[in-house]
Enzyme design. Structure first.
Site, mmCIF file in Angstrom:
data_model
loop_
_atom_site.group_PDB
_atom_site.id
_atom_site.type_symbol
_atom_site.label_atom_id
_atom_site.label_comp_id
_atom_site.label_asym_id
_atom_site.label_seq_id
_atom_site.Cartn_x
_atom_site.Cartn_y
_atom_site.Cartn_z
ATOM 1 N N GLN A 1 50.247 66.795 34.930
ATOM 2 C CA GLN A 1 49.236 67.577 35.638
ATOM 3 C C GLN A 1 49.730 67.711 37.076
ATOM 4 O O GLN A 1 49.647 66.782 37.867
ATOM 5 C CB GLN A 1 47.866 66.916 35.602
ATOM 6 C CG GLN A 1 46.815 67.587 36.472
ATOM 7 C CD GLN A 1 46.643 69.067 36.176
ATOM 8 O OE1 GLN A 1 46.658 69.484 35.032
ATOM 9 N NE2 GLN A 1 46.497 69.870 37.226
ATOM 10 N N GLN B 1 48.957 70.236 39.478
ATOM 11 C CA GLN B 1 48.047 70.708 40.512
ATOM 12 C C GLN B 1 47.244 69.531 41.073
ATOM 13 O O GLN B 1 46.810 68.677 40.295
ATOM 14 C CB GLN B 1 47.087 71.753 39.921
ATOM 15 C CG GLN B 1 46.305 72.523 40.969
ATOM 16 C CD GLN B 1 45.323 73.508 40.348
ATOM 17 O OE1 GLN B 1 44.749 73.245 39.292
ATOM 18 N NE2 GLN B 1 45.125 74.644 40.968
ATOM 19 N N GLY C 1 39.087 70.474 32.359
ATOM 20 C CA GLY C 1 38.775 71.276 31.201
ATOM 21 C C GLY C 1 40.005 72.026 30.713
ATOM 22 O O GLY C 1 40.271 72.112 29.516
ATOM 23 N N GLY C 2 40.738 72.578 31.662
ATOM 24 C CA GLY C 2 41.949 73.303 31.325
ATOM 25 C C GLY C 2 42.849 73.402 32.530
ATOM 26 O O GLY C 2 42.430 73.173 33.670
ATOM 27 N N MET C 3 44.110 73.737 32.280
ATOM 28 C CA MET C 3 45.079 73.974 33.344
ATOM 29 C C MET C 3 45.910 75.175 32.939
ATOM 30 O O MET C 3 46.507 75.206 31.865
ATOM 31 C CB MET C 3 45.962 72.746 33.589
ATOM 32 C CG MET C 3 46.981 72.942 34.712
ATOM 33 S SD MET C 3 46.198 73.262 36.313
ATOM 34 C CE MET C 3 47.451 74.271 37.110
ATOM 35 N N GLU C 4 45.974 76.141 33.850
ATOM 36 C CA GLU C 4 46.496 77.471 33.548
ATOM 37 C C GLU C 4 48.013 77.570 33.591
ATOM 38 O O GLU C 4 48.569 78.576 34.055
ATOM 39 C CB GLU C 4 45.887 78.485 34.523
ATOM 40 C CG GLU C 4 46.245 78.262 35.999
ATOM 41 C CD GLU C 4 45.310 77.354 36.765
ATOM 42 O OE1 GLU C 4 45.339 77.375 38.011
ATOM 43 O OE2 GLU C 4 44.534 76.606 36.125
ATOM 44 N N ASN C 5 48.713 76.571 33.115
ATOM 45 C CA ASN C 5 50.169 76.619 33.124
ATOM 46 C C ASN C 5 50.652 77.892 32.428
ATOM 47 O O ASN C 5 50.237 78.173 31.308
ATOM 48 C CB ASN C 5 50.738 75.385 32.436
ATOM 49 C CG ASN C 5 50.251 74.106 33.089
ATOM 50 O OD1 ASN C 5 50.336 73.940 34.299
ATOM 51 N ND2 ASN C 5 49.729 73.200 32.292
ATOM 52 N N HIS D 1 38.506 81.454 31.213
ATOM 53 C CA HIS D 1 38.796 81.122 32.607
ATOM 54 C C HIS D 1 40.292 80.902 32.807
ATOM 55 O O HIS D 1 40.895 81.473 33.737
ATOM 56 C CB HIS D 1 38.013 79.864 33.016
ATOM 57 C CG HIS D 1 38.231 79.446 34.426
ATOM 58 N ND1 HIS D 1 37.409 79.841 35.461
ATOM 59 C CD2 HIS D 1 39.183 78.672 35.006
ATOM 60 C CE1 HIS D 1 37.841 79.334 36.598
ATOM 61 N NE2 HIS D 1 38.926 78.610 36.346
ATOM 62 N N GLU D 2 40.896 80.082 31.960
ATOM 63 C CA GLU D 2 42.322 79.806 32.119
ATOM 64 C C GLU D 2 43.155 81.063 31.870
ATOM 65 O O GLU D 2 44.173 81.284 32.532
ATOM 66 C CB GLU D 2 42.752 78.675 31.191
ATOM 67 C CG GLU D 2 41.943 77.387 31.324
ATOM 68 C CD GLU D 2 41.816 76.876 32.744
ATOM 69 O OE1 GLU D 2 42.714 77.131 33.575
ATOM 70 O OE2 GLU D 2 40.792 76.228 33.044
ATOM 71 N N HIS E 1 43.305 83.243 34.872
ATOM 72 C CA HIS E 1 44.272 82.765 35.868
ATOM 73 C C HIS E 1 45.644 83.427 35.700
ATOM 74 O O HIS E 1 46.456 83.392 36.632
ATOM 75 C CB HIS E 1 44.435 81.252 35.767
ATOM 76 C CG HIS E 1 43.503 80.484 36.646
ATOM 77 N ND1 HIS E 1 43.411 80.684 37.999
ATOM 78 C CD2 HIS E 1 42.619 79.494 36.353
ATOM 79 C CE1 HIS E 1 42.528 79.849 38.520
ATOM 80 N NE2 HIS E 1 42.025 79.116 37.541
ATOM 81 N N GLU F 1 40.237 80.736 42.475
ATOM 82 C CA GLU F 1 39.139 80.381 41.579
ATOM 83 C C GLU F 1 37.959 81.341 41.635
ATOM 84 O O GLU F 1 37.302 81.571 40.616
ATOM 85 C CB GLU F 1 38.678 78.949 41.868
ATOM 86 C CG GLU F 1 39.743 77.903 41.588
ATOM 87 C CD GLU F 1 40.167 77.859 40.122
ATOM 88 O OE1 GLU F 1 39.512 78.491 39.270
ATOM 89 O OE2 GLU F 1 41.177 77.192 39.828
ATOM 90 N N ASP G 1 42.800 68.009 46.725
ATOM 91 C CA ASP G 1 41.816 67.884 45.648
ATOM 92 C C ASP G 1 40.390 67.896 46.192
ATOM 93 O O ASP G 1 39.446 68.213 45.460
ATOM 94 C CB ASP G 1 42.043 66.596 44.857
ATOM 95 C CG ASP G 1 43.078 66.767 43.759
ATOM 96 O OD1 ASP G 1 43.629 67.878 43.633
ATOM 97 O OD2 ASP G 1 43.352 65.794 43.041
ATOM 98 N N TYR H 1 34.943 77.966 43.346
ATOM 99 C CA TYR H 1 34.696 78.646 42.076
ATOM 100 C C TYR H 1 33.470 79.560 42.151
ATOM 101 O O TYR H 1 33.567 80.777 41.938
ATOM 102 C CB TYR H 1 34.480 77.620 40.962
ATOM 103 C CG TYR H 1 35.685 76.788 40.607
ATOM 104 C CD1 TYR H 1 36.391 77.023 39.434
ATOM 105 C CD2 TYR H 1 36.112 75.734 41.417
ATOM 106 C CE1 TYR H 1 37.487 76.254 39.075
ATOM 107 C CE2 TYR H 1 37.216 74.963 41.072
ATOM 108 C CZ TYR H 1 37.895 75.223 39.903
ATOM 109 O OH TYR H 1 38.989 74.459 39.569
ATOM 110 N N ARG I 1 37.879 63.496 31.041
ATOM 111 C CA ARG I 1 37.629 64.707 31.818
ATOM 112 C C ARG I 1 36.740 64.387 33.009
ATOM 113 O O ARG I 1 35.607 63.926 32.866
ATOM 114 C CB ARG I 1 36.979 65.767 30.927
ATOM 115 C CG ARG I 1 36.842 67.124 31.574
ATOM 116 C CD ARG I 1 36.303 68.130 30.572
ATOM 117 N NE ARG I 1 36.020 69.396 31.207
ATOM 118 C CZ ARG I 1 35.412 70.423 30.607
ATOM 119 N NH1 ARG I 1 35.059 70.304 29.326
ATOM 120 N NH2 ARG I 1 35.171 71.539 31.257
ATOM 121 N N LYS J 1 35.027 66.004 35.169
ATOM 122 C CA LYS J 1 33.723 66.672 35.241
ATOM 123 C C LYS J 1 32.644 65.879 34.531
ATOM 124 O O LYS J 1 31.477 65.882 34.942
ATOM 125 C CB LYS J 1 33.848 68.068 34.621
ATOM 126 C CG LYS J 1 32.532 68.776 34.360
ATOM 127 C CD LYS J 1 32.725 70.032 33.541
ATOM 128 C CE LYS J 1 31.393 70.633 33.105
ATOM 129 N NZ LYS J 1 31.554 71.840 32.270
#
Length: 612
Positions: free
Chosen positions: A142, A144, A271-275, A298-299, A302, A321, A378, A386, A561, A563
């Protein structure tokens, strides 16, 4: 739209306060990476070769590192001849790590570095077999916001882009994947080769290694997951190709060739990462009814806002975002209707109000454009970027109409493709292309209050949902004393979003007896839906519904997660015996969490006085 009057060559992006390389005149342009993955030692070891965009601009190359062992450095000339060179590591900083400064002779066109990572590298999560859905270990990264520097020496700034190629060696029975062109089947040699032809910033570098299988969904989309998870994942994400097509209809062609998903083990902190080409997603969205796939939308969004046009620094995170949330909900509206998207808007606005209340309505951290210098970026990854960012675009939509806003956004993505964007440059572009063409429009938008003002400006459009209004009626019946079992007929067609709205609407002072009746009627404690559990458990913790205690602990041990887990620990801490209980659970759960999550929880659960 009329031809652009904006001159991008006149814009100069600010130096990145979170990268030692942010102000360096020598920039990287292409990476050749070779790594060996060692699951026994929990390390990556190998080499990076950085090809330079403008090597003659200075006598040194500056890279970001954190907790890396640099073993040797060479420079390469135009013929590929290697020459050892000197290098220094600057003093360590808890947030930024260390600057790696490499001396560059006049003939240098590339720098070759041999290095290894630390077992505790913050970007890397090494999972034992019992922490996965199968019988094999797992590794994922991860990067970011500024964690790429913990697994490769790089110019770790979102404003600096490069292409890359990689060779990764892993145990022969495991599959390796990256944010690049990927294999779809196991290679018995354990050696995998990758290529990313589109330039990306370092935070989009990604690697995953595990017992993984692939299932295609269309000629350009598919799912990677552990074999036990793959059937549920392919069912859940059956609409993936339709999502990509809907996004293209809105804002132009998808520019990354393939769009695949990798479903990670539950310890994934987001939740997700937009790699690029390979979005990482949490298994907590596998609800069984496809009701949580807005996260995938959402991802996917991105791929335009963030990956294609990227925030120049983390102070400009809202440019990633805010646009992405707006875009995500437009995709969901296209696929599932306006009423569905309205629920997402209301949930988002509720989360924004909670964040503003938590941060403080007058705090500069509620501005869209932030000043995060000297702090971990962060701290800027909040609902402000967002949801306040999305609300600004909704306000602009209400003023000029969707067709004009869509044309503007589509041209914006096309105009600045594969470039970085900071807030000042965006505002310049916005004024040139939209606001200055209509007298008084900027004043009606109240732009300054959105970007550099606190809280939520008063001209933000109010968001409502007819489906949530029906949920509120059901809540009203409950408040009047209706037996929960008698509410079941009204709830049979509810989505996850309606259930979450229902749970958020419950009184904060319910008795354990009432919670037991609700649980008997709706089986919340045994739900397989993580969103529902995360909304239900704060009630059970606060109101002493002991029948759910075991499920709370199981959830916190299994799910990483951020969140979800941070609010649950906060709920525990708000109870009389919660500190001891939270610490006991955390001591057991911490090995399952990524450093992104433990960084928050270590501070939250540090020594503090017990409640009276």
């Amino acid at each position: 739209m009329t031809p652009s009057v904006f001159d991008p060559t006149a814009a100069t992006l600010p130096a990145d306060p979170h990268s030692y390389a942010g102000g360096s005149p020598v920039r990287v342009r292409h990476l050749a990476l070779a790594l060996a993955v060692d699951f026994d030692q929990h390390t990556l070891a190998g080499t990076v070769t950085w090809h330079l965009a403008n090597p003659g601009a200075a006598t040194e190359l500056v890279l970001d590192t954190r907790d890396l062992t640099i073993e040797a450095v060479e420079t390469l000339d135009a013929t590929g001849r290697a020459t050892p060179t000197t290098f220094t590591l600057g003093p360590p900083d808890a947030i930024l790590g260390q600057a790696l400064r490499v001396a560059l002779p006049p003939t240098a066109t590339a720098v070759h570095i041999r290095y290894r990572t630390a077992p505790h590298a913050a970007a890397l999560q090494w999972l034992a077999p019992e922490q996965t859905a199968g019988t094999e270990p797992f590794l994922f990264t991860q990067s970011q916001a500024i964690l790429a520097r913990t697994w490769l020496p790089c110019q770790d700034s979102p404003g600096i882009r490069f292409t890359y190629e990689a060779t990764v060696r892993v145990p022969a029975h495991l599959l390796a994947l990256m944010s690049a062109k990927n294999p779809q089947a196991l290679d018995p040699s354990g050696e995998y080769h990758f290529r990313m032809a589109q330039p990306i910033p370092a935070y989009l570098m990604a690697l995953a290694v595990g017992d993984l299988a692939f299932a295609p969904l269309s000629n350009r989309t598919g799912i990677y997951a552990e074999p036990a998870t793959l059937p549920a994942a392919t069912h859940e994400f059956a609409d993936l190709e339709n999502m990509v097509a809907a996004a293209e209809q809105l804002y132009g062609p998808y520019r990354w060739e393939r769009y695949d998903l990798l479903v990670l083990p539950p310890s994934f902190p987001f939740g997700g990462m937009e790699n690029p080409r390979l979005t990482f997603v949490t298994p907590t969205i596998l609800a069984g009814d496809r009701s949580l796939t807005s996260l995938v939308a959402h991802e996917l969004a991105h791929s335009w806002s963030g990956n294609l046009v990227t925030n120049g620094t983390w102070n400009d995170f809202w440019l990633n975002e805010g646009f992405t949330v707006y875009f995500e909900r437009r995709i969901m509206e296209h696929l599932y209707g306006r009423e569905y998207a309205d629920m997402l808007q209301v949930l988002g606005r509720t989360a924004l109000h909670h964040t503003i209340e938590e941060i403080g309505a007058a705090s500069p951290d509620t501005h869209l454009h932030l000043d995060l210098a000297g702090r971990d970026p962060d701290e800027g990854l909040t609902e402000i970027a967002y949801e306040k960012g999305c609300a600004l675009l909704l306000t602009l939509e209400a003023l000029i109409g969707r067709p004009r806003l869509d044309a503007f956004i589509k041209e914006y993505f096309a105009h600045f493709s594969f470039q970085a964007m900071d807030t000042a440059t965006f505002l310049h572009y916005l004024r040139a292309e939209l606001l200055d063409k209509e007298p008084g429009l900027e004043a009606r938008l109240n732009l300054a209050a959105w970007v550099d003002g606190p809280g939520l400006p008063p001209n933000a459009p109010n968001k409502t949902s007819d489906r949530f209004a029906a949920v509120d009626q059901t809540l009203g019946r409950l408040d009047l004393g209706t037996d929960p079992a008698d509410l079941r007929p009204a709830t049979t067609e509810w989505s996850s979003h309606e259930w979450v709205h229902f749970l958020h609407g419950l009184s904060p002072t319910l008795t354990a007896e009432i919670l037991a009746h609700l649980d008997e009627a709706f089986h919340f404690t045994t739900s397989g839906n993580a969103e529902i559990l995360a909304a239900w458990f704060p009630h059970t913790i606060r109101d002493g519904y002991a029948a759910a205690d075991g499920a709370v602990k199981k959830f916190l041990l299994h799910v990483g997660r951020r969140k979800f887990v941070v609010p649950l620990y906060q709920a525990l801490l708000a109870t009389p015996d919660g500190l001891a209980r939270a610490r006991a659970i955390y001591a057991e759960a911490r090995p399952n969490y990524h450093s992104v999550t433990t960084g928050t929880l270590d501070s939250l659960l540090a020594a503090r006085p017990a409640r009276d």
